[in-house]
Design an enzyme around this catalytic site. Structure first.
Site, PDB file in Angstrom:
ATOM      1  N   CYS A 213     -11.715   6.236  -9.257  1.00  0.00           N
ATOM      2  CA  CYS A 213     -11.165   5.130 -10.046  1.00  0.00           C
ATOM      3  C   CYS A 213     -11.856   5.021 -11.415  1.00  0.00           C
ATOM      4  O   CYS A 213     -11.822   5.947 -12.203  1.00  0.00           O
ATOM      5  CB  CYS A 213     -11.267   3.832  -9.243  1.00  0.00           C
TER       6      CYS A 213
ATOM      7  N   ASP B 274      -0.959   5.338  -4.079  1.00  0.00           N
ATOM      8  CA  ASP B 274      -1.956   4.524  -4.790  1.00  0.00           C
ATOM      9  C   ASP B 274      -1.254   3.349  -5.477  1.00  0.00           C
ATOM     10  O   ASP B 274      -0.312   3.544  -6.243  1.00  0.00           O
ATOM     11  CB  ASP B 274      -2.658   5.412  -5.824  1.00  0.00           C
TER      12      ASP B 274
ATOM     13  N   HIS C 112      -5.344   4.491  -2.661  1.00  0.00           N
ATOM     14  CA  HIS C 112      -6.305   4.608  -3.753  1.00  0.00           C
ATOM     15  C   HIS C 112      -7.696   4.996  -3.261  1.00  0.00           C
ATOM     16  O   HIS C 112      -8.369   5.824  -3.872  1.00  0.00           O
ATOM     17  CB  HIS C 112      -6.380   3.267  -4.493  1.00  0.00           C
TER      18      HIS C 112
END
Length: 419
Positions: free
Chosen positions: A235, A329, A363
């Site tokens: 991320c 995601d 994610h």
């Protein structure tokens, strides 16, 4: 006599367990239940229904689950299908060296187990330990100059390939992946960059000089193999990891998990030069039926022709890239970001990349057998991360092996892989 066996009873958290039940009636329906409490006493649990064979046995490596939290032949399904009793909790190991997670495995007659009622006594049970550091792995708290984190070293004299481990926009210090990497032969520095110790409580800017300090610190360690190091990042950490790979020659291999190919929100600064980011378009932030926040569409379209100036110039990097994408995601349009980065590389005649794109994965792609966390609190926001249980678990199992292969290939060239 009914017996439940799990082999081995003590193993690393990313190692498989072989679960069997014997002594049952032929074709008897049973329920396997797994549960653990994290260090905050949060309960995580799973269950699956199985039918014994003619010999009165169930083998999770052979037999399909017929219902419960997953269906089909999944030897480790009881582990990766665990759900938190307290909604929006994420399973995360704090003390990775001194104590394991203890998973309680129990076997019930299906007639004895009714949901939302007190459990009957199990017919058999077994406890297994899930460790995050192999025997001999050492952890050293790092407070060197500005650097804050934890260094994990494998047992032995080394030298070992070096890896910086970066997580995302929640801040703090997460050590579980770095300790597992050290358990597989990497000198791993879990690096904090805000919200930890005396670091800034919020991330106002990304100071690449800080990350260069960390890279040099790791490379200067006598047990770290040079001339370059790797990054494993997720991320916001993957955004920083990409920026580091562009600016720092020390980075020779970068694993980027569900990250952007542009700077978002906080600017990056390197040697006094400032690189501005894309602000979040708050009108594009959405919520699902449970009120969880989805940021996937809140960055506009950085790949569009008029926005090219915000893209990170990945083509300037000499590093090798492993892009890992969860196609479900809900935080980032990770597939479009990875494809955009690859397009930039290819347009400059480069082939220094590998893409692993997983349908149904969310994610938070973590080391294998970790439960899917499809939503949790992050910076006091209820975040939707996305993902479907079985595809996400398969993505974690495959990608974790590929990450280790990739790092060995580019950090220890010419040496045989241990996988």
């Amino acid at each position: 006599m009914i017996q439940l066996t799990a082999t081995p009873t003590s193993a690393l958290a990313d190692e498989p367990i072989h679960i069997q039940a014997t002594g049952l009636h032929p074709l008897q329906m049973v329920v396997f239940v797994a549960s653990l409490k994290d260090e905050k006493e949060n309960l995580f649990h799973s269950q699956a229904f199985y039918r014994a064979d003619e010999a009165g046995e169930v083998d999770l490596e052979r037999d399909p689950a017929l219902g419960g939290d997953y269906v089909g032949v999944h030897p480790m399904g009881l582990f990766w299908s665990m759900k938190p009793k307290k909604i929006l909790s994420r399973l995360s190991k704090q003390d990775v060296i001194n104590s394991p997670f203890r998973v309680q495995l129990e076997l019930y007659n299906s007639d004895d187990l009714q949901l939302r009622t007190p459990l009957a006594a199990p017919k058999a049970s077994q406890t297994v330990e899930r460790w995050y550091a192999a025997p001999g792995v050492t952890r050293t708290q790092v407070q060197e100059g500005r650097i804050r984190g934890a260094l994990f070293l494998p047992p032995g004299d080394g030298p070992f390939p070096g890896v910086l481990d970066l997580f995302g926009g929640g801040g703090g210090l997460m050590e579980s992946r770095a300790s597992l990497l050290a358990s597989h032969g990497f000198a791993s520095l879990a690096l904090a960059y805000f919200g930890y110790a005396d670091l800034p409580p919020q991330l106002e800017k990304v100071d690449l000089d800080y990350f260069e300090e960390a890279a040099n610190f790791l490379l200067s360690h006598p047990k770290v193999l040079g001339p370059g190091i790797g990054i494993v990042s997720t991320c916001k950490g993957a955004e920083i990891g990409l920026s580091m790979a562009i600016h720092l020659k020390q980075i020779t291999a970068a694993v980027l998990i569900n990250g952007p190919n542009f700077i978002f929100t906080q600017p990056h600064e390197y040697h006094g030069q400032v690189f501005q980011g894309v602000p979040i378009a708050l009108h594009s932030v959405s919520t699902n039926a449970l009120g969880l926040i989805e940021f996937r569409n809140s960055f506009g379209n950085p790949q569009a022709e008029g926005n090219r100036h915000v893209l990170l110039p990945i083509e300037k990097s000499q590093a090798h890239f492993l892009f890992i994408v969860g196609e479900a995601d809900k935080t980032m349009n990770s597939k479009a970001n990875a494809e955009g980065a690859i397009e930039q590389l290819m347009s400059h005649g480069k082939n220094n990349w590998t893409l692993l794109s997983y349908p149904g994965a969310g994610h938070l792609i973590e080391p294998c057998y970790a439960p899917l966390c499809s939503g949790s609190w992050c910076l006091n926001l209820p975040m939707l991360w996305g993902g479907e249980v079985i595809p996400h678990a398969m993505a974690q199992e495959h990608s974790w092996k590929e990450i280790q292969k990739f790092l060995r290939q580019h950090l220890t060239p010419g040496q045989p892989s241990l996988l």
